[in-house]
Write a protein that holds these residues in place. Structure first.
Motif, PDB file in Angstrom:
ATOM      1  N   ARG A 190       4.217  51.111  11.532  1.00  0.00           N
ATOM      2  CA  ARG A 190       4.407  51.115  10.084  1.00  0.00           C
ATOM      3  C   ARG A 190       5.554  51.979   9.584  1.00  0.00           C
ATOM      4  O   ARG A 190       6.271  51.602   8.680  1.00  0.00           O
ATOM      5  N   SER A 235      -1.660  55.079   4.721  1.00  0.00           N
ATOM      6  CA  SER A 235      -1.703  53.959   3.787  1.00  0.00           C
ATOM      7  C   SER A 235      -3.156  53.552   3.594  1.00  0.00           C
ATOM      8  O   SER A 235      -3.842  53.169   4.546  1.00  0.00           O
ATOM      9  N   GLN A 284      -3.764  50.002   4.600  1.00  0.00           N
ATOM     10  CA  GLN A 284      -3.806  49.773   6.035  1.00  0.00           C
ATOM     11  C   GLN A 284      -5.124  50.276   6.618  1.00  0.00           C
ATOM     12  O   GLN A 284      -5.728  49.625   7.480  1.00  0.00           O
ATOM     13  N   HIS A 338       0.390  50.812  15.783  1.00  0.00           N
ATOM     14  CA  HIS A 338       1.140  50.207  14.670  1.00  0.00           C
ATOM     15  C   HIS A 338       2.590  50.705  14.701  1.00  0.00           C
ATOM     16  O   HIS A 338       2.916  51.615  15.463  1.00  0.00           O
TER      17      HIS A 338
END
Lengths: 328, 328
Positions: free
Chosen positions: B284, B96, B99, B282
């Protein structure tokens, strides 16, 4: 033959056991008629003892015809049927007609359960109902309790309430009924905010689908995880409530002031909700700003301060936070 | 003079203390320029030591001009300014871009905090950002963690992150800037899904407003209560994680199998999240269905079963649930 989706939901969630007595909440509309036929489809295999329960709210002209329709169908399908007619309008307390009706309907369900010695009722809420309910509550404002929608397996007092259509869409229901040439009464709500629901169904959901074609599944999953989180917090809050409660009368609950001030905010909020629910049976008009007000009062206002919220008065002495119902 | 709304938010949430060192995240767009002027408005009264921090993502033509604009303005206002240019595209890991940029930006903020010996940064996220963020996450799918949006006072590693504009709308910001004849760079996002945000801003929100004119406030309140609930669950899950963790290497975490199976589902879910976050920084690409899969495996599949989710492998032996990162 019952639908595969229906069987999957029942199996996955362990909703129905063999030889069980099950009440079916049947209004006569397509969803509940579909539910009835699904249960008929598994009746022999599961050796079920089924009873349809129909509550006639007497709010519309067609109410009588719907009651007859359900009774006749039950006769045809050889299912017991209990029904009751009650003029809901007469019991309306000015707060919410829908809620009044729901209370009376569930009272009737409980009575049927006692009469039939049943512990379980199946209701016909389906996947689209869940999504619309979650969106309605989001738009009107709600905490986790509301945003979780309804769950596949819950409890109303002594009654286990299961919703085996929670994974089935309205479209699937209508297609199945058509394919199997099954009659039903027209879909008419007595109380719910039809305007808002239609708005959500016809305008909001299509727009959300343009952005995320899987929006229904997404909201479904969100509601499920919220339900899990809410249950955890609610259980912890229940325990906290019992350990904080010093005294409870019909109109007043005394909570240990020092202990309640030490609770994490999520538990504080839910202990207040539980106390108010214990006093008046619901928390419908309780808003977040009321709870914030109570929290501020408990923590930093002088002794004998008062917070006045709809039908409830909250005050404190040196040892207790006192929650009092103002209803007669 | 600072705006009253701004002062209220600071006071109500105790965001700023006298004589504090505060970093201000300033992109040059209207929101952050408004934030800067509000802080200038209270600088003398609070005796603040302010430093603007500007991260140049080098993703657009205008990036250089924006950096110059912020530097010149800081000179004019007599505020220290730290800036850094980093070509975010080069660090993009394919997951991303937004991100990646966020991580680099916060790394820069942490570096500035060390350099200036500051412990606090103020960011310019405002009320409409919050509402759009919550709706975006709802549409894309998210648990409590995402649905709480962002909070007025949070933490990023050693840094306290405050958002004093959380009660201020975009409109209020633009009106104030216009009234006070203050220049700013044009509002352009580098990464965020502009299409989706515009969709929400221009189509979804107006429709929701037709149904509930106070929808912004409603979603704001909902996000706040969700944040409170999430924090509680997260803290409980952190404690559970520490008590369950038997061993942790750079690539593997061993959790006590018997104990984790005994956790309530809400804690089970969050312990898994925390473990995966510890391993790869993370969560995600972790979805609810992955966690359900892990739960099912832990509870009812045979020893040495394997669940494969993006970049993570989960298995169990007779004593442990083993979570392993597959990244190098």
């Amino acid at each position: 033959m019952a639908n595969e989706q229906f069987l999957n939901t029942i199996k996955k969630n362990n909703l129905i056991r063999k030889k069980e007595k099950v009440l079916l909440g049947i209004s006569g509309g397509p969803d509940s008629i579909y539910l009835l036929y699904q249960f008929i489809g598994i009746r022999d295999e599961f050796k079920l003892n089924l009873t349809c329960v129909h509550f006639n709210h007497a709010l519309r002209e067609e109410s009588g015809q719907e009651e007859s329709f359900v009774k006749d169908l039950c006769k045809k399908l050889k299912v017991k049927c209990l029904s009751e007619k009650k003029n809901v309008g007469k019991f309306f307390d000015g707060d919410s007609l829908e809620q009044t009706a729901r209370n009376l309907r569930f009272d009737f369900f409980l009575k049927c359960a006692r009469e039939r010695k049943a512990k379980k009722i199946a209701l016909a809420h389906h996947k689209d109902d869940l999504i619309e309910t979650v969106l309605m509550r989001l738009i009107r404002g709600s905490g986790l309790k509301g945003l979780r929608g309804f769950s596949v397996d819950s409890r109303y007092r002594s009654l286990q309430v299961v919703r085996p259509l929670i994974d089935t869409t309205k479209e699937e229901i209508l297609i199945w009924l058509k394919k199997n040439k099954i009659d039903y009464c027209e879909d008419k709500s007595n109380f719910e905010d039809i305007f808002l629901r239609n708005r959500i169904r016809l305008k909001l959901l299509p727009m959300l689908k343009e952005i995320n074609p899987a929006i229904s599944q997404t909201i479904h999953t969100t509601a499920k995880t919220i339900a899990v989180d809410y249950e955890f917090i609610y259980e912890m809050a229940q325990k906290a409530f019992l350990s904080l409660k010093k005294r409870e009368t019909r109109k007043k609950i005394y909570l240990d002031l020092k202990k309640i001030k030490a609770l994490p905010p999520a538990l504080f909020n839910n202990v207040i909700r539980i106390a108010i629910e214990n006093l008046q049976g619901h928390t419908r008009r309780l808003e977040m700003r009321h709870i914030e007000e109570i929290s501020d009062m408990a923590r930093s206002r002088p002794l004998h301060s008062v917070v006045n919220i709809p039908n409830i008065l909250v005050t404190k002495d040196d040892a207790s936070l006192i929650i009092q119902s103002l209803l007669l």
